[in-house]
Scaffold this motif. Sequence first.
Motif, short mmCIF file in Angstrom:
data_model
loop_
_atom_site.label_atom_id
_atom_site.label_comp_id
_atom_site.label_asym_id
_atom_site.label_seq_id
_atom_site.Cartn_x
_atom_site.Cartn_y
_atom_site.Cartn_z
N LYS A 47 0.90 -1.17 -0.14
CA LYS A 47 0.13 -0.01 0.05
C LYS A 47 0.85 1.45 -0.14
O LYS A 47 0.40 2.11 -0.51
CB LYS A 47 -0.88 -0.01 1.18
CG LYS A 47 -0.25 -0.14 2.46
CD LYS A 47 -1.50 -0.05 3.57
CE LYS A 47 -0.75 0.17 5.00
NZ LYS A 47 -1.89 0.18 6.04
N LYS A 48 2.26 1.31 0.50
CA LYS A 48 2.92 2.36 0.48
C LYS A 48 3.31 2.81 -0.80
O LYS A 48 3.61 3.96 -1.12
CB LYS A 48 3.94 2.15 1.51
CG LYS A 48 5.16 1.06 1.00
CD LYS A 48 6.24 0.90 1.98
CE LYS A 48 7.02 -0.23 1.56
NZ LYS A 48 7.80 0.21 0.22
N ASP A 49 3.30 1.85 -1.75
CA ASP A 49 3.68 2.09 -3.25
C ASP A 49 2.50 2.26 -4.20
O ASP A 49 2.81 2.58 -5.17
CB ASP A 49 4.68 0.54 -3.72
CG ASP A 49 5.93 0.83 -2.98
OD1 ASP A 49 6.41 1.82 -2.61
OD2 ASP A 49 6.24 -0.54 -2.68
N ILE A 61 1.79 8.60 -8.89
CA ILE A 61 2.47 7.27 -8.80
C ILE A 61 3.14 6.89 -10.20
O ILE A 61 2.43 6.91 -11.37
CB ILE A 61 1.81 6.28 -8.47
CG1 ILE A 61 1.23 6.28 -6.90
CG2 ILE A 61 2.37 4.66 -8.50
CD1 ILE A 61 0.30 5.20 -6.22
N GLU A 62 4.36 6.54 -10.24
CA GLU A 62 5.07 6.17 -11.38
C GLU A 62 5.80 4.65 -11.00
O GLU A 62 6.74 4.62 -10.27
CB GLU A 62 6.06 7.13 -11.92
CG GLU A 62 6.74 6.67 -13.07
CD GLU A 62 5.93 6.70 -14.20
OE1 GLU A 62 5.91 5.83 -15.11
OE2 GLU A 62 4.88 7.59 -14.36
N LEU A 63 5.20 3.53 -11.48
CA LEU A 63 5.61 2.18 -10.80
C LEU A 63 6.86 1.79 -11.79
O LEU A 63 7.84 1.03 -10.75
CB LEU A 63 4.52 1.04 -11.25
CG LEU A 63 3.35 1.22 -10.36
CD1 LEU A 63 2.21 0.02 -10.74
CD2 LEU A 63 3.43 1.05 -8.80
N THR A 64 7.17 2.41 -12.84
CA THR A 64 8.41 2.04 -13.38
C THR A 64 9.57 2.39 -12.40
O THR A 64 10.64 2.21 -12.66
CB THR A 64 8.28 2.61 -14.89
OG1 THR A 64 8.17 3.98 -14.53
CG2 THR A 64 7.47 2.09 -15.69
N ASN A 65 9.53 3.30 -11.37
CA ASN A 65 10.55 4.05 -10.69
C ASN A 65 10.80 2.90 -9.56
O ASN A 65 12.06 2.88 -8.99
CB ASN A 65 10.16 5.12 -10.00
CG ASN A 65 10.13 6.33 -10.80
OD1 ASN A 65 10.57 6.37 -11.84
ND2 ASN A 65 9.11 7.27 -10.26
N LEU A 66 10.09 1.76 -9.50
CA LEU A 66 10.50 0.92 -8.61
C LEU A 66 11.51 -0.21 -9.04
O LEU A 66 11.55 -0.60 -10.07
CB LEU A 66 9.20 -0.07 -8.17
CG LEU A 66 7.96 0.56 -7.34
CD1 LEU A 66 6.96 -0.26 -7.19
CD2 LEU A 66 8.67 1.15 -6.03
N PRO A 67 12.66 -0.53 -8.01
CA PRO A 67 13.53 -1.62 -8.66
C PRO A 67 12.93 -2.82 -8.83
O PRO A 67 11.77 -3.27 -8.57
CB PRO A 67 14.58 -1.57 -7.48
CG PRO A 67 14.31 -0.48 -6.66
CD PRO A 67 12.82 -0.13 -6.81
#
Length: 718
Positions: A61-63, A100-106
């Motif tokens: 949920k934090k992401d 939110i930009e999920l592509t920033n997640l490793p």
Amino acid sequence: MASPSTTTTNTAPHPQQLRLYLHSELTTSHTTHGITHEDYTQYSTYCTRRLARLRHSKAVKKDLLHVRLYKSSLSTKTNDSTTTTTNGGSKAKKNSYRAIELTNLPSEVLASHVNYFLEPLYCAERCWAASLALKAQMTTVIENDAADTANINALGSDGKNPRKDWSVGKFRAQSMKRLKKAVKYATLVESLALSTKAPPSTESKDDNNNEEDGATTTMPEEPMVQPPVDEHTQMEARAYASFMRGNLALEMNQWQTACTEYQMAMQLCEALGQGLDAAGGTSSNGSGTGDDGVDVQQLELFDFFNSRAKNVIAPLLKYCHYELQEKGLSPTEKMSFLQSSSSISDGDPLQSKLHSLKNETLQTQATSGSSMSQITFRENVIPVETKDLRMALLKIQDLKSDWEEEEEEKKNNDDANSSSDDAKFMELLSGYDDAVSLVNKELKQLAALKSGPAVNAKKFQLVNLLGYSKYQKLKLVMGRNEVLTNGIIQTSKEDDEGMTLKHLEEVAHLYDALLQDARAVASLPGGGSADDFDGDSSSAIVEDEFYLEANANVLRLRSLRCYYLARMHASPVVHKYSEAIALLDQAERLANEALEEIGACDQMEHGDALLERLEKVAAEMRGEKCRVLALSYLSKSSSTGSGKCLLQRLHDYNIPSSPKSIAHVPPKLEPMACKPSFFDVALNYVSEYPVDELERAMEEHNGAETASSGILGWFRRG
């Protein structure tokens, strides 16, 4: 300089890649929430509820939540700024919207939970369902001319439809807007599946301190990062994104782009339907598996991809091709475009991986055959995909070669141990039983699956493997029984007494066992083609060459069994001649049918030898029938006690009470009169008379005459 603890991240083990069955997930959602009934509004509402559950999961949920509370998360969009007040200050609301930009997640963060992929997937599904719902409402408005709003899916609580006054152009604009958002989220799913983003470096602070101290630093090596999901999931995400882009291009009348995207989606679905990703991934299910990690439960998924490529994507692609031709594209240009759209791009890493996987599959199929990886049964080449079954067949090969060597040694050496030969024969039969049990076990695993092309193809392979194993066992047993039968018949012919009742009983018993095995061969499963197989191993028997040869062998064995049963009934101990005659008639009729059937089977094993032997037995049947008929007539009545055989009293109509035989075999010696010239010729070759022998013969003859008595004894002399 960098600390030792930070440099060890380059050699850290990679997290395990996820395997997601995206299309299987969507299929379940479609079938249970209105898509099968074309209720797209219901499905869109379900997607909204599902997204709320996915985003509020404790681990993600934090992401995934769009609240300012989690602005420190890596998923926060970089250009997102806080709300600015009128006096120039900043006002950060706790629950304000966060981009939110999920592509920033490793990649390792994405691989930690499936919700990172399901959230954009259901966003795409919600937009796609909303677009189709708008199209359905637009069609309803056009048909009813905005007069009847009861048939329109109302969105307000008061029963009124707020879109009843919309124009067709506004409906289409909103539908296209939703569809573009669906493409955006589908492309995001594809990007996340192929993401190789490394985690943020922790060495920046140390590097800044080193620069302030004037120390020279070296750039750390980039860590090797793998995608968060395996190749199967990457292919599914690529196929889903290509299908969505094709839908958008189709709505925008961009036929060439739609052809390209649909062609890519169909290639990926066909590859997934063939299970080409099995070499690169491991199934996440723990259920029963076959060889090389292929899960039998995935066969239903393979059927789904094949059906999707054939029934969903192929019609859309055909329609786009038709529109291209209608737009003035020449046939030559269209053919070149189709070849280019169906070719594999060398620059695409996923397509190059597909190409390499296909080459590996073809090489494996081409080089197979040296280790029992395929068998031939009833004109079908059947691959043996299970490692345990291949090992069982290889074991059978070794046991069969050992048994054949023992048989050859037994033929060459009469003192060979027959017990060891029987033990090896029973061990060989046990090997065939093991192979049959392995195939039955795999068929039992497939029994609960739904019928489909992949499931039926697997069942077709296993049914033919089952028929092959049973046939080899029955063929071995029948061959051994045939050898025993021929040995008994040959031994009885060499005996002076001929075939006794005991010999006839043994032969008839062996032919009875042979007939049962031959009928089992005729009813074996298998044959035909995989396309005609309906998934039921007990379906109608395929009348191929194998089946015709088996039936011909059944007729042959029935004829021989009737023949030897007739000889049993006609024996002197039983003397049931009427039953024997009926059995001989049946045996002769079956022999004629068997001769015709065997003659029609050109490829029958040892067919010429069987024909030659059956023709000889058929001739024996006709002679035996004449003998039994004569004995039947002789046994009906009696009037004299003469002991002559039937051949010596052909013109005597007085039938003896207990006839001994039809003829003496060999015939008895009878005296015959010779001409005087014979003795003159014989005198030229006689040197000395054997006086002693002649006197002895005369004395014996005179003694026999003296022993005869009676009133007619004088006439019997001389």
